[in-house]
Scaffold this motif. Structure first.
Motif, short mmCIF file in Angstrom:
data_model
loop_
_atom_site.label_atom_id
_atom_site.label_comp_id
_atom_site.label_asym_id
_atom_site.label_seq_id
_atom_site.Cartn_x
_atom_site.Cartn_y
_atom_site.Cartn_z
N MET A 98 0.84 -1.21 0.00
CA MET A 98 0.00 0.00 0.00
C MET A 98 0.87 1.25 0.00
SD MET A 98 -3.08 -0.81 2.62
CE MET A 98 -4.07 -2.29 2.53
N PRO A 99 0.50 2.35 -0.65
CA PRO A 99 -0.67 2.43 -1.50
C PRO A 99 -0.52 1.56 -2.73
CG PRO A 99 0.27 4.63 -1.06
CD PRO A 99 1.24 3.62 -0.58
N GLY A 100 -1.62 0.98 -3.19
CA GLY A 100 -1.55 0.12 -4.36
C GLY A 100 -2.75 -0.79 -4.47
N PRO A 101 -2.69 -1.75 -5.41
CA PRO A 101 -3.89 -2.52 -5.77
C PRO A 101 -4.18 -3.71 -4.86
CG PRO A 101 -2.09 -3.11 -7.22
CD PRO A 101 -1.56 -2.03 -6.32
N LEU A 102 -4.21 -3.47 -3.53
CA LEU A 102 -4.53 -4.53 -2.58
C LEU A 102 -5.65 -4.07 -1.67
CD1 LEU A 102 -3.72 -7.35 -1.41
CD2 LEU A 102 -2.51 -6.06 0.37
N THR A 103 -6.65 -4.94 -1.47
CA THR A 103 -7.75 -4.69 -0.53
C THR A 103 -7.69 -5.75 0.55
OG1 THR A 103 -9.15 -3.73 -2.25
CG2 THR A 103 -10.28 -4.63 -0.34
N VAL A 104 -7.85 -5.31 1.81
CA VAL A 104 -7.75 -6.24 2.94
C VAL A 104 -9.07 -6.24 3.71
CG1 VAL A 104 -6.43 -6.85 5.00
CG2 VAL A 104 -5.26 -5.75 3.08
N ILE A 105 -9.56 -7.43 4.03
CA ILE A 105 -10.82 -7.59 4.77
C ILE A 105 -10.50 -7.67 6.27
CG2 ILE A 105 -12.89 -9.03 5.06
CD1 ILE A 105 -12.70 -8.07 2.21
N LEU A 106 -11.10 -6.78 7.05
CA LEU A 106 -10.82 -6.72 8.50
C LEU A 106 -12.13 -6.54 9.28
CD1 LEU A 106 -7.80 -4.25 8.22
CD2 LEU A 106 -7.64 -6.66 8.91
N PRO A 107 -12.12 -6.91 10.59
CA PRO A 107 -13.34 -6.68 11.39
C PRO A 107 -13.65 -5.19 11.44
CG PRO A 107 -11.76 -8.10 12.54
CD PRO A 107 -11.05 -7.57 11.35
N LYS A 108 -14.91 -4.83 11.23
CA LYS A 108 -15.24 -3.40 11.13
C LYS A 108 -15.51 -2.77 12.49
CE LYS A 108 -20.22 -2.81 10.51
NZ LYS A 108 -20.32 -1.62 11.35
N LYS A 109 -15.31 -1.46 12.57
CA LYS A 109 -15.73 -0.71 13.76
C LYS A 109 -17.09 -0.07 13.48
CE LYS A 109 -11.17 0.02 15.78
NZ LYS A 109 -10.05 0.95 16.03
N ASP A 110 -17.75 0.43 14.56
CA ASP A 110 -19.13 0.90 14.44
C ASP A 110 -19.30 2.08 13.50
OD1 ASP A 110 -19.97 -1.05 16.07
OD2 ASP A 110 -20.09 0.19 17.89
N ILE A 111 -18.25 2.86 13.29
CA ILE A 111 -18.37 4.06 12.45
C ILE A 111 -18.74 3.71 11.01
CG2 ILE A 111 -15.85 4.09 12.07
CD1 ILE A 111 -16.05 7.14 11.86
N ILE A 112 -18.45 2.47 10.60
CA ILE A 112 -18.82 2.06 9.24
C ILE A 112 -20.21 1.42 9.29
CG2 ILE A 112 -18.21 0.57 7.27
CD1 ILE A 112 -16.25 2.89 7.74
N PRO A 113 -21.18 2.03 8.59
CA PRO A 113 -22.55 1.49 8.67
C PRO A 113 -22.67 0.11 8.02
CG PRO A 113 -22.46 3.43 7.22
CD PRO A 113 -21.07 3.22 7.75
N GLN A 114 -23.66 -0.61 8.50
CA GLN A 114 -23.94 -1.97 7.98
C GLN A 114 -24.23 -1.95 6.48
OE1 GLN A 114 -24.27 -5.00 9.59
NE2 GLN A 114 -23.90 -4.31 11.69
N SER A 115 -24.80 -0.85 6.01
CA SER A 115 -25.14 -0.77 4.59
C SER A 115 -23.89 -0.87 3.73
CB SER A 115 -25.87 0.53 4.29
OG SER A 115 -25.16 1.62 4.85
N VAL A 116 -22.76 -0.33 4.21
CA VAL A 116 -21.51 -0.37 3.43
C VAL A 116 -21.00 -1.80 3.33
CG1 VAL A 116 -19.05 0.30 3.50
CG2 VAL A 116 -20.83 2.02 3.87
N THR A 117 -21.17 -2.56 4.40
CA THR A 117 -20.59 -3.91 4.43
C THR A 117 -21.63 -4.98 4.10
OG1 THR A 117 -21.03 -4.23 6.79
CG2 THR A 117 -18.95 -3.16 6.20
N GLY A 118 -22.76 -4.56 3.60
CA GLY A 118 -23.81 -5.53 3.24
C GLY A 118 -24.22 -6.39 4.43
N GLY A 119 -24.14 -5.80 5.63
CA GLY A 119 -24.55 -6.52 6.83
C GLY A 119 -23.45 -7.36 7.45
N LEU A 120 -22.26 -7.42 6.82
CA LEU A 120 -21.16 -8.24 7.36
C LEU A 120 -20.49 -7.53 8.53
CD1 LEU A 120 -19.39 -9.44 4.07
CD2 LEU A 120 -20.95 -10.73 5.53
N ALA A 121 -19.80 -8.32 9.36
CA ALA A 121 -19.06 -7.75 10.50
C ALA A 121 -17.66 -7.31 10.08
CB ALA A 121 -18.98 -8.80 11.61
N THR A 122 -17.32 -7.55 8.82
CA THR A 122 -16.00 -7.14 8.32
C THR A 122 -16.17 -6.03 7.28
OG1 THR A 122 -16.20 -8.88 6.66
CG2 THR A 122 -14.88 -9.39 8.63
#
Ligand code: TXA
Ligand code: MG
Length: 348
Positions: A98-122
């Motif tokens: 990073m910066p670059g073409p890599l995306t990492v899946i991590l447990p989310k914090k509350d500030i990110i709404p469920q709508s962004v994560t499609g209801g997932l906890a990550t």
């Protein structure tokens, strides 16, 4: 359906936006609007990643089911801590890629709404290297949630022309930043507790690259669906279609000679996505689109999505491409081609 917006198209000169353009983007994002912007992979359809209704607006504009989650884009790998729970393995991946073409899946914090994560906890986090993407995230002072800026199911846009085709009237702003460097979406990985990573989507950061940081790379189900040995010559669609041209699309699985014989005896109006090395072997009545040289898979990846859109524009009744192997960047090509063809593979 949001098809009535008056979309402002901004041509970025060089790799920068003016102060006024950046403030317009900031105002738009702050009020929950949608901005199409270039990244080094493909164009994104961005909105405020902390705003629930903005996330809904993204799904609506794309025609995407709201249980298919979005990636949040950050300006600095260290900012991930604000939005998700990072780890030592995340730090190592970030330092390497990073910066670059890599995306990492991590447990989310509350500030990110469920709508962004499609209801997932990550949540999926990515720090793009494109200077315009970076400038926008900084100016907005919020993570930018962004899927690829295509209508759901179509190939990801790698230039502004196709963003305009899909998003004019749906986004508030489209920023034309020219061609994307990689032209294929980011590699997505999920770090595991045992020091390995699970590869969810192959991209320009290859398995070989990841192995310099992670102890092992597990390939998730669905990344490579190889035809079974006992498969019929024509495997019908088994996966849902994605990145797909509207013209019938088949992959050819065989040696060069078999592919040439197959193509040269076609009597239909077809187009073949070839490499330069194929040219002397293919008869003149077969239309072709070149993906560059076989020696340069990065060029093939760069040209693939545009080639799929162009193939549609050529008005052929069938598109053919060769089934790639799984080495290096070819794994990403293989993954996209299998999905674009809805797993229709002709074994030769
Ligand atoms: O290169 C890219 O990644 C581009 C640019 C714009 O950054 N974005 C992109 O976004 O390709 P999209 O939405 O077209 O693809 C993101 C993929 C989707 O397949 C989604 O299912 C997956 O990432 N994804 C997002 N969040 C996830 C999560 N929490 N767990 C598993 N998969 C996730
Ligand atoms: Mg996409």
């Amino acid at each position: 359906m949001t098809t009535t917006k008056s979309t402002k198209i901004i041509s970025a000169h060089g790799d920068a936006l003016s102060k006024e353009e950046l403030s317009l983007v900031r105002e738009t994002v702050k009020r929950g609007g949608l901005v199409v912007f270039p990244t080094e992979t493909v164009y994104g359809l961005g909105a405020d990643g902390t705003n629930d209704s903005a996330a809904h607006a993204i799904y609506e504009a794309k025609g995407r089911p709201s249980n298919n989650p979005l990636i949040i884009h950050i300006a600095n790998p260290a900012d991930a801590d604000r939005y998700c729970v990072t780890s030592e393995l995340y730090d190592r991946l970030a330092a390497a890629f990073m910066p670059g073409p890599l995306t990492v899946i991590l447990p989310k914090k509350d500030i990110i709404p469920q709508s962004v994560t499609g209801g997932l906890a990550t949540v999926a986090v990515r720090c793009p290297s494109h200077p315009i993407a970076n400038a926008i995230i900084r100016a907005c002072e919020t993570p930018i949630a962004a899927p690829s800026a295509n209508l759901s199911g179509k190939p990801s846009p790698t230039c502004a022309k196709y963003c305009i085709e899909d998003m004019n009237g749906r986004a508030d702003i489209i920023i034309d930043g020219g061609d994307c460097l990689f032209g294929i979406e980011s590699t997505i990985v999920k770090p595991e507790d045992d020091g390995s990573v699970t590869l969810l989507r192959p991209g320009a950061v290859t398995v070989e690259d990841l192995l310099t940081v992670a102890e092992r790379v597990n390939i998730a189900d669905g990344v490579i669906e190889r035809p079974r040995e006992d498969a019929l010559p024509l495997s019908p669609g088994m996966l849902y279609k994605h990145y797909a041209p509207t013209t019938d699309f088949y992959l050819l699985d065989g040696c060069d000679e078999a592919i040439y014989t197959y193509l040269n005896t076609r009597e239909n109006n077809c187009v073949f996505l070839m490499v330069e090395e194929d040219k002397p072997h293919i008869s003149d009545n077969i239309k072709t689109i070149s993906l560059g040289s076989r020696e340069h898979p990065e060029e093939e990846a760069h040209l693939l999505f545009t080639a799929l859109r162009r193939a549609d524009e050529m008005g052929a009744d069938t598109i053919y491409a060769r089934l790639p192997d799984e080495k290096g960047l070819n794994l990403a090509l293989l993954n996209r081609l299998i999905r674009a063809s809805a797993h229709r593979i002709i074994k030769l």
